[in-house]
Each structure stands twice: as structure tokens, then as C-alpha cells.
Write a protein that holds these residues in place. Structure first.
Motif, PDB file in Angstrom:
ATOM      1  N   VAL A 148       0.951  -1.195   0.082  1.00  0.00           N
ATOM      2  CA  VAL A 148       0.127   0.038   0.045  1.00  0.00           C
ATOM      3  C   VAL A 148       0.865   1.197  -0.065  1.00  0.00           C
ATOM      4  CG1 VAL A 148      -1.571   1.230   1.347  1.00  0.00           C
ATOM      5  CG2 VAL A 148      -1.969  -1.275   0.938  1.00  0.00           C
ATOM      6  N   VAL A 149       1.784   1.322   0.777  1.00  0.00           N
ATOM      7  CA  VAL A 149       2.593   2.462   0.879  1.00  0.00           C
ATOM      8  C   VAL A 149       3.696   2.548  -0.434  1.00  0.00           C
ATOM      9  CG1 VAL A 149       5.085   3.164   1.744  1.00  0.00           C
ATOM     10  CG2 VAL A 149       3.150   2.042   3.352  1.00  0.00           C
ATOM     11  N   LEU A 150       3.961   1.415  -1.405  1.00  0.00           N
ATOM     12  CA  LEU A 150       4.539   1.682  -2.215  1.00  0.00           C
ATOM     13  C   LEU A 150       3.818   2.326  -3.483  1.00  0.00           C
ATOM     14  CD1 LEU A 150       6.907   0.832  -4.239  1.00  0.00           C
ATOM     15  CD2 LEU A 150       5.762  -1.373  -4.815  1.00  0.00           C
ATOM     16  N   ALA A 151       2.491   1.770  -3.374  1.00  0.00           N
ATOM     17  CA  ALA A 151       1.579   2.218  -4.619  1.00  0.00           C
ATOM     18  C   ALA A 151       1.356   3.651  -4.312  1.00  0.00           C
ATOM     19  CB  ALA A 151       0.216   1.572  -4.550  1.00  0.00           C
ATOM     20  N   LYS A 152       1.121   4.065  -2.923  1.00  0.00           N
ATOM     21  CA  LYS A 152       0.678   5.442  -2.406  1.00  0.00           C
ATOM     22  C   LYS A 152       2.005   6.248  -3.005  1.00  0.00           C
ATOM     23  CE  LYS A 152      -0.769   7.809   1.478  1.00  0.00           C
ATOM     24  NZ  LYS A 152       0.269   8.596   2.494  1.00  0.00           N
ATOM     25  N   LEU A 153       3.061   6.108  -2.651  1.00  0.00           N
ATOM     26  CA  LEU A 153       4.294   6.962  -2.827  1.00  0.00           C
ATOM     27  C   LEU A 153       4.646   7.163  -4.222  1.00  0.00           C
ATOM     28  CD1 LEU A 153       7.061   5.671  -0.215  1.00  0.00           C
ATOM     29  CD2 LEU A 153       5.783   7.966  -0.180  1.00  0.00           C
ATOM     30  N   LEU A 154       4.355   6.027  -5.184  1.00  0.00           N
ATOM     31  CA  LEU A 154       4.537   6.206  -6.511  1.00  0.00           C
ATOM     32  C   LEU A 154       3.199   6.990  -7.153  1.00  0.00           C
ATOM     33  CD1 LEU A 154       5.350   2.393  -7.470  1.00  0.00           C
ATOM     34  CD2 LEU A 154       6.886   4.496  -8.146  1.00  0.00           C
ATOM     35  N   ALA A 155       2.089   6.998  -6.676  1.00  0.00           N
ATOM     36  CA  ALA A 155       0.984   7.755  -7.320  1.00  0.00           C
ATOM     37  C   ALA A 155       1.357   9.316  -6.735  1.00  0.00           C
ATOM     38  CB  ALA A 155      -0.393   7.403  -6.356  1.00  0.00           C
ATOM     39  N   GLU A 156       1.898   9.521  -5.678  1.00  0.00           N
ATOM     40  CA  GLU A 156       2.296  10.910  -5.313  1.00  0.00           C
ATOM     41  C   GLU A 156       3.316  11.553  -6.324  1.00  0.00           C
ATOM     42  OE1 GLU A 156       0.997  10.444  -0.697  1.00  0.00           O
ATOM     43  OE2 GLU A 156       3.258  10.548  -0.920  1.00  0.00           O
TER      44      GLU A 156
ATOM     45  N   ALA B  47      13.186   5.436  -3.567  1.00  0.00           N
ATOM     46  CA  ALA B  47      14.002   5.713  -2.515  1.00  0.00           C
ATOM     47  C   ALA B  47      13.103   6.253  -1.044  1.00  0.00           C
ATOM     48  CB  ALA B  47      14.981   7.110  -3.005  1.00  0.00           C
ATOM     49  N   SER B  48      11.898   6.739  -1.445  1.00  0.00           N
ATOM     50  CA  SER B  48      11.058   7.073  -0.267  1.00  0.00           C
ATOM     51  C   SER B  48      10.370   5.786   0.372  1.00  0.00           C
ATOM     52  CB  SER B  48      10.061   7.987  -0.658  1.00  0.00           C
ATOM     53  OG  SER B  48      10.461   8.979  -1.442  1.00  0.00           O
ATOM     54  N   TYR B  49      10.219   4.820  -0.612  1.00  0.00           N
ATOM     55  CA  TYR B  49       9.611   3.727  -0.010  1.00  0.00           C
ATOM     56  C   TYR B  49      10.672   3.043   0.774  1.00  0.00           C
ATOM     57  CZ  TYR B  49       8.678  -1.386  -0.510  1.00  0.00           C
ATOM     58  OH  TYR B  49       8.403  -2.549  -0.331  1.00  0.00           O
ATOM     59  N   THR B  50      11.995   2.913   0.222  1.00  0.00           N
ATOM     60  CA  THR B  50      12.985   2.547   1.295  1.00  0.00           C
ATOM     61  C   THR B  50      12.795   3.180   2.762  1.00  0.00           C
ATOM     62  OG1 THR B  50      14.470   1.390  -0.330  1.00  0.00           O
ATOM     63  CG2 THR B  50      15.592   2.161   1.754  1.00  0.00           C
ATOM     64  N   ALA B  51      13.085   4.510   2.449  1.00  0.00           N
ATOM     65  CA  ALA B  51      13.017   5.485   3.754  1.00  0.00           C
ATOM     66  C   ALA B  51      11.827   5.117   4.672  1.00  0.00           C
ATOM     67  CB  ALA B  51      12.808   6.716   3.257  1.00  0.00           C
ATOM     68  N   ALA B  52      10.738   4.724   4.023  1.00  0.00           N
ATOM     69  CA  ALA B  52       9.394   4.567   4.863  1.00  0.00           C
ATOM     70  C   ALA B  52       9.362   3.132   5.313  1.00  0.00           C
ATOM     71  CB  ALA B  52       8.078   4.991   3.875  1.00  0.00           C
ATOM     72  N   ARG B  53       9.738   2.238   4.488  1.00  0.00           N
ATOM     73  CA  ARG B  53       9.640   0.765   5.152  1.00  0.00           C
ATOM     74  C   ARG B  53      10.799  -0.019   5.688  1.00  0.00           C
ATOM     75  NH1 ARG B  53       5.085   0.020   6.440  1.00  0.00           N
ATOM     76  NH2 ARG B  53       5.504  -2.375   6.203  1.00  0.00           N
ATOM     77  N   LEU B  54      12.070   0.347   5.372  1.00  0.00           N
ATOM     78  CA  LEU B  54      12.946  -0.324   6.128  1.00  0.00           C
ATOM     79  C   LEU B  54      13.127  -0.151   7.689  1.00  0.00           C
ATOM     80  CD1 LEU B  54      16.410  -1.028   4.497  1.00  0.00           C
ATOM     81  CD2 LEU B  54      16.297  -0.700   6.690  1.00  0.00           C
ATOM     82  N   PRO B  55      12.868   1.192   8.242  1.00  0.00           N
ATOM     83  CA  PRO B  55      13.077   0.945   9.560  1.00  0.00           C
ATOM     84  C   PRO B  55      11.829   0.618  10.137  1.00  0.00           C
ATOM     85  CG  PRO B  55      13.321   3.282   8.656  1.00  0.00           C
ATOM     86  CD  PRO B  55      13.124   2.140   7.474  1.00  0.00           C
ATOM     87  N   ARG B  56      10.497   0.587   9.577  1.00  0.00           N
ATOM     88  CA  ARG B  56       9.405   0.007  10.429  1.00  0.00           C
ATOM     89  C   ARG B  56       9.743  -1.265  10.329  1.00  0.00           C
ATOM     90  NH1 ARG B  56       4.703  -0.250  12.846  1.00  0.00           N
ATOM     91  NH2 ARG B  56       3.266  -1.650  11.809  1.00  0.00           N
ATOM     92  N   THR B  57       9.810  -2.200   9.099  1.00  0.00           N
ATOM     93  CA  THR B  57       9.858  -3.427   9.139  1.00  0.00           C
ATOM     94  C   THR B  57      11.015  -4.037   9.694  1.00  0.00           C
ATOM     95  OG1 THR B  57      10.782  -3.287   6.916  1.00  0.00           O
ATOM     96  CG2 THR B  57       8.517  -3.638   6.711  1.00  0.00           C
ATOM     97  N   MET B  58      11.899  -3.546   9.934  1.00  0.00           N
ATOM     98  CA  MET B  58      12.977  -4.108  10.750  1.00  0.00           C
ATOM     99  C   MET B  58      12.765  -4.052  12.338  1.00  0.00           C
ATOM    100  SD  MET B  58      15.088  -5.444   8.757  1.00  0.00           S
ATOM    101  CE  MET B  58      15.924  -6.218  10.124  1.00  0.00           C
ATOM    102  N   ASP B  59      12.073  -3.032  12.557  1.00  0.00           N
ATOM    103  CA  ASP B  59      11.716  -2.950  14.067  1.00  0.00           C
ATOM    104  C   ASP B  59      10.515  -4.026  14.297  1.00  0.00           C
ATOM    105  OD1 ASP B  59      10.912  -1.521  16.665  1.00  0.00           O
ATOM    106  OD2 ASP B  59       8.918  -1.022  15.542  1.00  0.00           O
ATOM    107  N   ILE B  60       9.790  -4.419  13.301  1.00  0.00           N
ATOM    108  CA  ILE B  60       8.939  -5.402  13.631  1.00  0.00           C
ATOM    109  C   ILE B  60       9.632  -6.901  13.413  1.00  0.00           C
ATOM    110  CG2 ILE B  60       6.617  -6.673  12.490  1.00  0.00           C
ATOM    111  CD1 ILE B  60       6.026  -3.850  13.428  1.00  0.00           C
ATOM    112  N   VAL B  61      10.610  -6.789  12.742  1.00  0.00           N
ATOM    113  CA  VAL B  61      11.498  -8.045  12.658  1.00  0.00           C
ATOM    114  C   VAL B  61      12.095  -8.344  13.971  1.00  0.00           C
ATOM    115  CG1 VAL B  61      13.695  -9.132  11.801  1.00  0.00           C
ATOM    116  CG2 VAL B  61      11.962  -8.190  10.082  1.00  0.00           C
ATOM    117  N   LYS B  62      12.658  -7.409  14.699  1.00  0.00           N
ATOM    118  CA  LYS B  62      13.263  -7.591  15.943  1.00  0.00           C
ATOM    119  C   LYS B  62      12.181  -7.739  17.293  1.00  0.00           C
ATOM    120  CE  LYS B  62      16.944  -4.219  14.762  1.00  0.00           C
ATOM    121  NZ  LYS B  62      17.049  -2.792  14.646  1.00  0.00           N
ATOM    122  N   ARG B  63      10.966  -7.135  16.790  1.00  0.00           N
ATOM    123  CA  ARG B  63       9.948  -7.292  18.002  1.00  0.00           C
ATOM    124  C   ARG B  63       9.627  -8.868  17.932  1.00  0.00           C
ATOM    125  NH1 ARG B  63       6.947  -2.780  20.126  1.00  0.00           N
ATOM    126  NH2 ARG B  63       7.849  -0.956  19.087  1.00  0.00           N
TER     127      ARG B  63
END
Ligand SMILES: Cc1cc2nc3c(=O)[nH]c(=O)nc-3n(C[C@H](O)[C@H](O)[C@H](O)COP(=O)(O)OP(=O)(O)OC[C@H]3O[C@@H](n4cnc5c(N)ncnc54)[C@H](O)[C@@H]3O)c2cc1C
Length: 398
Positions: free
Chosen positions: A318-326, A335-351
Motif C-alpha cells: 500500500v505504501v509503495l503504490a501510494k508513494l508512486l502515485a504521489e 527511495a522514499s519507499y525504502t525510507a518509509a519501510r526499512l525502519p518500520r519492518t526491521m523494528d517489527i522483525v526485531k519485535r
């Protein structure tokens, strides 16, 4: 959509099909390449928490949201109980504390039905089965990417989404120096059992023993989704590979409470699967390269202790499609996709990994503390406080 930009998606799992929907509904022409000869997802059943529902509500699906279509085939599990190996409840689920706090409960779904809902919202020719694909050229700002299939077909695309799962070949091609996912330290079995009969109450629950977890979920058609995990160091015979998956389960869960035995008696041995838990200990340097975006388990496999792997792939989509649409389809948005998703998903991986240590406590002191923590966090007074610790996970909205 004659001039629509073209996206090729490699992999028709939860993440790939969610991406196909999110991109298609924001004006992309989508082609999904899937190596299997049918949509045959891993995992049998799946729990979809509130963050996945909020993400799916951002995707249009012919007069309703994709979330509404998914909920129509799901079962709401208001609360998730916890039991001991003898069946005594550490806490018995009641009410809908998750729904009250996060807007939606956790839904349990048959995986094939979830994928059928996703596939049903795409154009008829979008999914090509029996098609194993690889990125031949990731492309660049001024050059389209190229995908090749093992039977010699070539696809040029404005965007490639690599959703080819935890053993992603695309990830290895794009980031050959990355070590790949690490061993999660335990083995997982999963299965679908036929209905146990109307008189048998099936409540969403996880039962925890010594380094072992058993999960049970009711499904919309009366069947039961179950999974089990055992720390590798406790596996009875070597690493347990020698026996068939059902015999291994019977050995590890012998003596557990009657409903576990009834599920094991009812299940078709051919429908029991086993795999090792894996997790992305070392983050990728980015979730994109050229015109390729990595998504879901291809980017961030995690142990399933929080039930978030599939849900994070939906958030990614959903984030990928939204950023591309914008960005009006400009792939500089990756690059914005990586910036938005990498920290969030790695936080969930660690949790998830931390939760795995809690779930799989194997010393008497660890088991006592885990069970006390579960008991204390589930009273009417404390459940709100407990759920607050899930705010960063379940509380996400697009
Ligand atoms: C037992 C278990 C329980 C889980 N429970 C939950 C849960 O309750 N909630 C949750 O959110 N998550 C859960 N997860 C995690 C979740 O299953 C995964 O995170 C999710 O399936 C990842 O989706 P994906 O689309 O990224 O990858 P996958 O589902 O692995 O899909 C990848 C697809 O790509 C295809 N493919 C691979 N290589 C190629 C190629 N070269 N060319 C073409 N196609 C290719 C594969 O055939 C497959 O269809 C669980 C996992 C397990 C094992």
C-alpha cells in the motif's frame, strides 16, 4: 488504461497480490509472474491484525475496499487466549479488546481464500502461473527494467516488484553480498484440520509449554487452522527431518490437552507442512535497486511470533503504490519507499524475534515469568495497558 505504466510483479503470495491490487487501482498495468501452477500459499491459515485491515481499506475494490472483501471471508477473533499444555487457561479470551483499541479485531482466514479475494480483483489475464522469473536488468531512471523467465520470455517494465518470498532469488541477485536470513532457532508446523464438530468450541488461542507453542484458530467454514513450534534444541530425533511432519508433531505434543489430540487425529497427514523459522538479522542496504522494489518476505522475513509477516507485506504494497502515485509514477519514489519501510519492518522483525524468546521460554523460571506476565496482562483492568504495548504494531495506518 492504454498508456498506463507497466509493473511486473514476481511472486503471487500475499505480498505480490496485495501489490498488484494496490498498483492496479492507482493506474498501473500489472502482470504477476508465479512459478507455481496454482495459487498455493504457504501457511494454510493466516491471522490478519488491525494494521493489515487499515492498509487494505486504502485499496479500492469495485465499490468497496479490499479490506471489506477480506473481512467478508474472515472470522473475527476478538481476543486471543493463552493455555497451558494441560489445557488450563492462563487467560480465556472474551470480548473484543483488540477491536476496541485498534478499530478492528484480528481476523483469521483460509490462505487460499485470501489469495482468491486478491486475485479476483485483478484483470483476468494479470496472473501468469507456471512462470519462474528473475530480474535480468534492474533498470535505471532513464531505462526500463528487464525480467526474464526460465522458459525464455522477456518482460520490460517501468517497475518490478520482487515479492518472491523468504528465499528470494531476486534479493540474492540484487544484493549478492548480503548474508540472507538467519536461523530463527525453532521449527514450525502448520495444518488445516476438518471441523471438530458443532459441540467442540474452538477459540483463538496460543498454548505454551517448554520451548513449544501450539496455536489454534477457527475458520469461516468450520475448519481449524493450527500451527506448532518447537525449539530446535528440543527436537526429539536429530533435527527431526527423518520422520514425516505429523509423526513429529504427535511425538512433541503427546500428552497435551484433548483438543490438540483431536486436531492431530483429524488432520490429513498430507496437509501438514514443516519449515524452519527464519529472520532478517542483517537488514538489506535498501528495499530497492534501479526500478526494482523488494517487498514482503523477500525484503524482511521474520519469525511468525507476532503474526505480522503477511501484514507487513500488505503495508509495503500500500505504501509503495501510494508513494508512486504521489510521484506520478516516477520511480525516484522508490527511495522514499525504502525510507518509509526499512525502519518500520526491521523494528517489527526485531519485535517478533524478542517475542519468540518470550513464547519459547524453556527454563522453569522463564516459563513461570512468561505465564505470570500473560496472566497479569489479561485482566479487565490491565488488558488496555498490555495492548498499549502493541500500539506501534497494530496501530499503524497508511
Ligand atoms: C506457519 C506460519 C504462520 C504465519 N502466520 C502469519 C500470520 O498469522 N499473519 C501474518 O501476517 N503472517 C504470518 N506468517 C508470515 C507470512 O506467511 C509471510 O510473511 C507471507 O507469506 C509473506 O508473503 P510474501 O508474498 O512476501 O511471500 P510468500 O508468501 O512466500 O510468496 C512468495 C511467492 O513467490 C513465488 N516465487 C518464488 N520465487 C519465484 C520466482 N523466481 N518466480 C516466480 N514466482 C516465485 C512463490 O511460489 C510464492 O507464491 C506466517 C508464516 C508461517 C510459516
Amino acid at each position: 488504461m492504454g498508456n498506463a505504466r507497466e509493473a511486473v510483479i514476481i511472486g503471487a503470495g500475499v505480498g505480490g497480490l496485495a501489490a498488484a491490487n494496490a498498483l492496479y487501482r492507482t493506474g498501473w498495468r500489472v502482470t504477476v509472474l508465479e512459478r507455481a501452477d496454482a495459487l498455493r500459499p504457504i501457511g494454510a491459515g493466516i491471522a490478519m491484525p488491525p494494521n493489515a485491515m487499515h492498509a487494505l481499506d486504502a485499496v479500492d475494490a469495485d465499490g468497496m475496499t479490499l479490506g471489506a472483501r477480506v473481512r467478508a471471508v474472515g472470522v473475527s477473533s476478538g481476543a486471543i487466549g493463552a493455555r497451558r499444555p494441560d489445557g488450563r487457561w492462563i487467560f480465556r479470551p472474551s470480548g473484543d479488546p483488540v477491536g476496541r483499541r485498534f478499530g478492528y479485531p484480528v481476523y483469521s482466514l483460509v490462505r487460499t481464500e485470501l489469495l482468491a479475494v486478491f486475485a479476483g480483483q485483478l484483470p483476468g489475464d494479470a496472473i501468469r502461473l507456471d512462470t519462474t522469473a528473475q530480474v535480468a536488468d534492474p533498470g535505471a531512471a532513464d531505462q526500463r527494467a528487464r525480467v526474464e523467465t526460465t522458459d525464455g520470455r522477456v518482460f520490460e517494465a517501468d517497475l518490478v516488484v520482487a515479492a518472491d518470498g523468504g528465499r528470494s532469488a531476486v534479493r540474492r541477485t540484487l544484493f549478492p553480498d548480503h548474508p540472507g536470513p538467519a536461523d530463527g532457532g525453532y521449527v514450525i508446523w502448520w495444518m488445516l484440520a476438518p471441523s471438530l464438530g458443532e459441540e467442540e468450541e474452538v477459540l483463538a488461542s496460543e498454548s505454551m509449554g517448554k520451548g513449544t507453542v501450539w496455536g489454534t484458530w477457527a475458520l469461516n467454514d468450520g475448519r481449524v487452522y493450527a500451527y506448532a513450534t518447537v525449539l530446535k534444541e528440543l527436537l526429539a530425533t536429530g533435527n527431526g527431518q527423518a520422520d514425516d511432519p505429523l509423526s513429529q508433531l504427535r511425538a512433541h505434543f503427546a500428552g497435551w490437552y484433548p483438543q490438540v489430540q483431536r486436531i492431530l487425529d483429524a488432520v490429513d497427514p498430507a496437509s501438514v507442512y514443516r519449515d524452519d523459522a527464519r529472520w532478517m538479522q542483517t537488514p538489506l542496504p535498501a528495499y530497492h535497486l534501479g526500478r526494482v522494489a523488494l517487498l514482503g518476505d523477500a525484503a524482511h522475513p521474520m519469525t511468525p511470533d507476532l503474526g505480522q509477516g503477511g501484514s507487513q507485506s500488505i503495508e509495503d504494497a500500500v505504501v509503495l503504490a501510494k508513494l508512486l502515485a504521489e510521484a506520478d509514477g516516477d520511480v525516484s519514489a522508490l527511495a522514499s519507499y525504502t525510507a518509509a519501510r526499512l525502519p518500520r519492518t526491521m523494528d517489527i522483525v526485531k519485535r517478533s524475534k524478542r517475542m519468540s524468546a518470550f513464547h519459547h521460554a524453556s527454563t522453569p523460571a522463564g516459563i513461570f515469568l512468561r505465564n505470570q506476565a500473560l496472566r497479569l496482562s489479561s485482566s479487565e483492568r490491565t488488558v488496555g495497558l498490555f495492548l498499549r504495548s502493541f500500539d506501534p504494531v497494530f496501530g499503524w495506518k497508511p
